[in-house]
Motif scaffolding. Sequence first.
Motif, PDB file in Angstrom:
ATOM      1  N   CYS A   1       4.936  -0.144   0.166  1.00 35.43           N
ATOM      2  CA  CYS A   1       3.503  -0.597  -0.496  1.00 35.43           C
ATOM      3  C   CYS A   1       3.067  -1.970  -0.222  1.00 35.43           C
ATOM      4  O   CYS A   1       4.073  -2.793  -0.321  1.00 35.43           O
ATOM      5  N   GLN A   2       1.897  -2.332   0.148  1.00 33.53           N
ATOM      6  CA  GLN A   2       1.355  -3.632   0.386  1.00 33.53           C
ATOM      7  C   GLN A   2       1.303  -4.570  -0.726  1.00 33.53           C
ATOM      8  O   GLN A   2       1.499  -5.642  -0.775  1.00 33.53           O
ATOM      9  N   ARG A   3       0.895  -3.959  -2.089  1.00 31.08           N
ATOM     10  CA  ARG A   3       0.786  -4.815  -3.240  1.00 31.08           C
ATOM     11  C   ARG A   3       1.070  -3.991  -4.165  1.00 31.08           C
ATOM     12  O   ARG A   3       0.631  -3.103  -4.826  1.00 31.08           O
TER      13      ARG A   3
ATOM     14  N   CYS B   1       2.154   0.715  -7.544  1.00 27.13           N
ATOM     15  CA  CYS B   1       1.401   0.251  -6.339  1.00 27.13           C
ATOM     16  C   CYS B   1       0.042   0.285  -6.394  1.00 27.13           C
ATOM     17  O   CYS B   1      -0.723   1.250  -6.989  1.00 27.13           O
ATOM     18  N   LEU B   2      -0.675  -0.769  -6.021  1.00 30.23           N
ATOM     19  CA  LEU B   2      -2.355  -1.009  -6.107  1.00 30.23           C
ATOM     20  C   LEU B   2      -2.711  -0.338  -4.921  1.00 30.23           C
ATOM     21  O   LEU B   2      -3.927  -0.306  -4.967  1.00 30.23           O
ATOM     22  N   HIS B   3      -1.832   0.105  -3.907  1.00 24.54           N
ATOM     23  CA  HIS B   3      -2.733   0.610  -2.579  1.00 24.54           C
ATOM     24  C   HIS B   3      -1.929   1.583  -2.470  1.00 24.54           C
ATOM     25  O   HIS B   3      -1.011   2.272  -3.240  1.00 24.54           O
ATOM     26  N   THR B   4      -1.806   2.510  -1.413  1.00 25.43           N
ATOM     27  CA  THR B   4      -1.344   3.841  -1.004  1.00 25.43           C
ATOM     28  C   THR B   4       0.173   3.382  -0.952  1.00 25.43           C
ATOM     29  O   THR B   4       0.777   2.746  -0.486  1.00 25.43           O
TER      30      THR B   4
ATOM     31  N   LYS C   1       5.762  -6.972  -2.164  1.00 24.93           N
ATOM     32  CA  LYS C   1       5.276  -6.126  -0.934  1.00 24.93           C
ATOM     33  C   LYS C   1       6.861  -5.227  -0.871  1.00 24.93           C
ATOM     34  O   LYS C   1       7.823  -5.965  -0.608  1.00 24.93           O
TER      35      LYS C   1
END
Length: 115
Positions: free
Chosen positions: A34-36, A42-45, A78
Amino acid sequence: MDKMFLLGLSLFCLLPGGEPSLRRRIPGVMCSVCQRFKKGSCLHTLDTCSTRLKKVCRSQSYYQYSEETKEWSFTHSKLDCVEECGKPIILLAWYRVVNVCCSDKNKCNEDYSLA
């Protein structure tokens, strides 16, 4: 100083090299990607990766310095798979990055996210 940063820093006093030495490595553990990652989600995919081929799960917690408050504050983590964990604490001008690596159970890097 931010309490979460002190908690992260104390982890590295106990765990040299940024990877827990008291836990055994299990081949083929699934890690979260997860990037964020913040507040347990996870705030993104959200995706996964595997620790096969000498990889480990990593959680990188990012802190930003505020001139206003003169303190470090957590921004996000991350999550990924890497071959080497890297330095436990990376100091940049306005950011600190805290690396924690693991390979003892599936999605263990979510546990080490300091969010």
